[in-house]
Design an enzyme around this catalytic site. Structure first.
Site, PDB file in Angstrom:
ATOM      1  N   GLY A 128     -38.470 -16.213   8.159  1.00 24.04           N
ATOM      2  CA  GLY A 128     -39.693 -15.587   7.434  1.00 24.04           C
ATOM      3  C   GLY A 128     -40.721 -16.057   8.338  1.00 24.04           C
ATOM      4  N   GLY A 129     -41.792 -15.874   7.868  1.00 20.86           N
ATOM      5  CA  GLY A 129     -43.161 -16.410   8.517  1.00 20.86           C
ATOM      6  C   GLY A 129     -43.560 -18.118   8.400  1.00 20.86           C
TER       7      GLY A 129
ATOM      8  N   ASP B  33     -17.761  -8.142   2.608  1.00 26.58           N
ATOM      9  CA  ASP B  33     -16.798  -8.022   1.382  1.00 26.58           C
ATOM     10  C   ASP B  33     -17.638  -8.250   0.177  1.00 26.58           C
ATOM     11  OD1 ASP B  33     -14.475  -7.315   2.973  1.00 26.58           O
ATOM     12  OD2 ASP B  33     -13.719  -9.228   2.603  1.00 26.58           O
TER      13      ASP B  33
ATOM     14  N   GLU C 268     -13.803  -8.029   6.828  1.00 30.92           N
ATOM     15  CA  GLU C 268     -15.009  -8.689   6.725  1.00 30.92           C
ATOM     16  C   GLU C 268     -15.680  -8.888   8.080  1.00 30.92           C
ATOM     17  OE1 GLU C 268     -16.832 -10.445   3.954  1.00 30.92           O
ATOM     18  OE2 GLU C 268     -18.280 -10.755   5.767  1.00 30.92           O
TER      19      GLU C 268
ATOM     20  N   GLN D 164     -10.649  -8.075  -0.979  1.00 28.50           N
ATOM     21  CA  GLN D 164     -11.920  -8.699  -1.558  1.00 28.50           C
ATOM     22  C   GLN D 164     -13.000  -8.075  -2.146  1.00 28.50           C
ATOM     23  OE1 GLN D 164     -15.474 -12.098  -0.197  1.00 28.50           O
ATOM     24  NE2 GLN D 164     -13.424 -11.949   1.145  1.00 28.50           N
TER      25      GLN D 164
HETATM   26  N1  COA Z   1       1.587   2.487  -5.224  1.00 27.99           N
HETATM   27  C1  COA Z   1       1.946   3.109  -4.267  1.00 27.99           C
HETATM   28  N2  COA Z   1       1.342   3.065  -3.058  1.00 27.99           N
HETATM   29  C2  COA Z   1       0.091   2.495  -2.898  1.00 27.99           C
HETATM   30  C3  COA Z   1      -0.248   1.743  -4.286  1.00 27.99           C
HETATM   31  C4  COA Z   1       0.460   1.914  -5.423  1.00 27.99           C
HETATM   32  N3  COA Z   1       0.106   1.229  -6.655  1.00 27.99           N
HETATM   33  N4  COA Z   1      -1.384   0.804  -3.897  1.00 27.99           N
HETATM   34  C5  COA Z   1      -1.499   0.869  -2.636  1.00 27.99           C
HETATM   35  N5  COA Z   1      -0.697   2.036  -2.115  1.00 27.99           N
HETATM   36  C6  COA Z   1      -0.480   2.551  -0.605  1.00 27.99           C
HETATM   37  C7  COA Z   1      -1.463   3.456  -0.307  1.00 27.99           C
HETATM   38  O1  COA Z   1      -1.379   4.806  -1.002  1.00 27.99           O
HETATM   39  C8  COA Z   1      -1.397   3.405   1.208  1.00 27.99           C
HETATM   40  O2  COA Z   1      -0.552   4.206   1.580  1.00 27.99           O
HETATM   41  P1  COA Z   1      -0.641   5.272   2.593  1.00 27.99           P
HETATM   42  O3  COA Z   1      -1.244   4.877   3.916  1.00 27.99           O
HETATM   43  O4  COA Z   1       0.826   5.928   2.772  1.00 27.99           O
HETATM   44  O5  COA Z   1      -1.150   6.473   2.313  1.00 27.99           O
HETATM   45  C9  COA Z   1      -0.920   1.807   1.513  1.00 27.99           C
HETATM   46  O6  COA Z   1      -0.575   1.334   0.310  1.00 27.99           O
HETATM   47  C10 COA Z   1      -1.967   1.146   2.005  1.00 27.99           C
HETATM   48  O7  COA Z   1      -3.161   1.137   1.783  1.00 27.99           O
HETATM   49  P2  COA Z   1      -4.241   0.507   2.690  1.00 27.99           P
HETATM   50  O8  COA Z   1      -5.629   0.652   2.052  1.00 27.99           O
HETATM   51  O9  COA Z   1      -4.265   1.335   4.035  1.00 27.99           O
HETATM   52  O10 COA Z   1      -3.775  -0.873   2.990  1.00 27.99           O
HETATM   53  P3  COA Z   1      -3.897  -1.906   4.422  1.00 27.99           P
HETATM   54  O11 COA Z   1      -3.213  -3.070   3.731  1.00 27.99           O
HETATM   55  O12 COA Z   1      -3.000  -1.223   5.485  1.00 27.99           O
HETATM   56  O13 COA Z   1      -5.407  -2.104   4.756  1.00 27.99           O
HETATM   57  C11 COA Z   1      -7.477  -2.387   4.497  1.00 27.99           C
HETATM   58  C12 COA Z   1      -6.277  -2.960   4.135  1.00 27.99           C
HETATM   59  C13 COA Z   1      -8.497  -3.458   3.524  1.00 27.99           C
HETATM   60  C14 COA Z   1      -8.149  -2.998   6.125  1.00 27.99           C
HETATM   61  C15 COA Z   1      -7.964  -1.065   4.293  1.00 27.99           C
HETATM   62  O14 COA Z   1      -7.523  -0.942   2.709  1.00 27.99           O
HETATM   63  C16 COA Z   1      -9.350  -0.649   4.303  1.00 27.99           C
HETATM   64  O15 COA Z   1      -9.751  -0.308   5.420  1.00 27.99           O
HETATM   65  N6  COA Z   1     -10.221  -0.676   3.092  1.00 27.99           N
HETATM   66  C17 COA Z   1     -11.710  -0.139   3.175  1.00 27.99           C
HETATM   67  C18 COA Z   1     -12.512  -1.196   3.706  1.00 27.99           C
HETATM   68  C19 COA Z   1     -12.074  -2.508   3.010  1.00 27.99           C
HETATM   69  O16 COA Z   1     -12.358  -2.494   1.656  1.00 27.99           O
HETATM   70  N7  COA Z   1     -12.160  -3.520   3.738  1.00 27.99           N
HETATM   71  C20 COA Z   1     -12.247  -4.908   3.045  1.00 27.99           C
HETATM   72  C21 COA Z   1     -11.098  -5.543   2.244  1.00 27.99           C
HETATM   73  S1  COA Z   1     -11.525  -7.008   1.793  1.00 27.99           S
END
Ligand code: COA
Length: 425
Positions: free
Chosen positions: A247-248, A168, A139, A17
């Site tokens: 607020g106030g 988000d 979030e 998001q």
């Molecule tokens: N091709 C190949 N690999 C891909 C890819 C693509 N097109 N797109 C994503 N990936 C891989 C990434 O390289 C990563 O691999 P790695 O860990 O081996 O290096 C993997 O997918 C997962 O990415 P990640 O961001 O860790 O996803 P997740 O589902 O485990 O975590 C979140 C999701 C949101 C918790 C995390 O991305 C995060 O903390 N983001 C920052 C904060 C944020 O925006 N949070 C709010 C989300 S609404």
């Protein structure tokens, strides 16, 4: 009408998001947003909270309007090659992967800056540098760590998260501002820069009035909080204040006619000092206009519970819209508690394009929130979200200028999944 960000190309490496809200805003303003997704799966939200089988979820469609989708496995050699071509071609790379994920794909700031010195790299992370910088965040974690949860809810209840996605979508908004600021700065310097937004920081920015109250506590009780009038001592941190106004001008949510069976038959009522006299007349307490115990805002603070109970006796005789009409005659600030059902049907919001109907090839018609920011000389219509990889072929050929033979080679390498040519709608 032209669009304000026409000509700006965004490499949209966002998911879920926070990042998608940012790139959707940029797309609404006319930027060409190229969403890079993993072949086969795509953004995880496509398949989350699905209301219809095998159809992109509303979660996905409502966050990814006006974008194009290319599938790309960024971990294969060919995928990496295409990705770097996108880096060289685009103005901004937006990402919200977990900490370190972008670098593990080989996309460090140093390498990006070297390959395309004009590129802006915009990132959302849960936390900024510090003890939590490596953490994954969603979030509600941000709402808790950014100070929102400790100050939301009732004093005698547990901390609460709010339905507004301030972690988000709030961070997405901050990031979008950072990006257009960096684009503006680039017109002067000719160079891109990094834009970092931490979700904790963004939530805190939206909760700044509560940090204000934290410091006011050092100098005495927070007299506009209900707790003051109730004679309950304050602790050492900003307490939860229920529906007290931040607020106030004291305010509360009050019952309206029908509250017994309608969970949203309520009105927010603000006892703004400037309209105290008409408030007293309307609720049938004309004596409070001059009674020294009620006549001034300061005198009223210890009696807020009594005052709002009296006002509620009046609001309970009217439905929320009726009460709103009567109070607005006297410029008394108030607002009905609107349900999502009522908002979906709101004529004014539909007229301004804040609520829009969108046609989608596999979903049919659905409702979404359009661009809430209105520019007078830049149009901003909402177009549907892309199907997974819908524009892969188009982007390889027309944006990245690959030849037919090269596109075939990329497709056969498996780097882009299946190339789909969707018939023109
Ligand atoms: N091709 C190949 N690999 C891909 C890819 C693509 N097109 N797109 C994503 N990936 C891989 C990434 O390289 C990563 O691999 P790695 O860990 O081996 O290096 C993997 O997918 C997962 O990415 P990640 O961001 O860790 O996803 P997740 O589902 O485990 O975590 C979140 C999701 C949101 C918790 C995390 O991305 C995060 O903390 N983001 C920052 C904060 C944020 O925006 N949070 C709010 C989300 S609404």
């Amino acid at each position: 009408m032209s669009k304000a960000l026409e000509g700006v190309k965004i490499l949209d490496f966002t998911h879920v998001q926070s990042g998608p809200t940012c790139t959707q805003l940029l797309a609404w303003f006319g930027a060409d947003v190229i969403k890079v997704e993993r072949p086969g799966a795509g953004d995880a939200t496509r398949a989350q909270l699905q209301d219809l089988p095998d159809v992109d979820s509303l979660y996905f469609t409502m966050l990814n309007h006006n974008k194009r989708s290319i599938t790309l496995d960024s971990k294969t050699p060919k995928g990496k090659e295409v990705l770097w071509r996108l880096v060289k071609e685009c103005d901004v790379l937006v990402e919200n992967f977990a900490p370190g994920a972008l670098a593990r794909m080989g996309l460090t700031w140093e390498k990006i800056h070297e390959a395309n010195p004009r590129m802006i790299l915009a990132s959302v992370k849960g936390f900024g540098p510090g003890r939590y910088e490596e953490c994954k965040v969603y979030e509600n974690v941000a709402q808790c760590a950014g100070g929102s949860a400790s100050t939301t809810g009732f004093r005698d209840g547990i901390p609460m998260v709010t339905g507004a996605q301030i972690g988000d979508s709030g961070t997405g908004l901050h990031l979008a501002l950072g990006i257009v600021t960096a684009l503006f700065h680039r017109t002067v310097t000719g160079l891109g820069q990094k834009v970092d937004c931490a979700m904790q920081d963004s939530v805190l920015n939206l909760c700044r009035v509560k940090l204000r109250d934290q410091q006011r506590l050092d100098h005495g009780p927070l007299t506009e909080y209900s707790q003051f009038g109730e004679g309950i001592p304050f602790g050492d941190s900003t307490p939860r204040a229920g529906n007290d106004s931040g607020g106030g001008q004291p305010g509360r949510i009050l019952k309206c006619k029908g509250w017994e069976h309608d969970p949203n038959a309520y009105l927010y009522f603000i006892t703004q000092a400037a309209v105290w006299a008409p408030i007293c007349d309307i609720i049938g307490e004309p004596g409070w206009k001059t009674d020294p115990g009620y006549a001034t805002p300061k005198a009223r603070l210890p009696h807020l519970n009594e005052i709002f109970t009296r006002i509620e006796a009046w609001t309970m005789k009217h439905d929320k819209f009726e009460a709103m009409d009567i109070l607005n005659e006297y410029d008394i600030p108030c607002g009905p508690i609107l349900s999502m059902k009522e908002i979906a049907a709101d004529e004014s919001l539909r007229k301004t394009g804040t609520i829009v109907e969108v046609e989608h090839p596999t979903r049919g018609t659905y409702l979404t929130v359009g661009n809430p920011i209105k520019l007078s000389a830049s149009s901003s219509e909402v177009t549907r979200s892309p199907l997974l990889g819908e524009h892969t072929d188009e982007i390889l050929r027309s944006v990245l200028k690959y030849t037919d033979a090269e596109v075939d080679e990329i497709a056969h390498s498996g780097a882009v999944g299946r190339i789909e040519k969707i018939a023109a709608e």
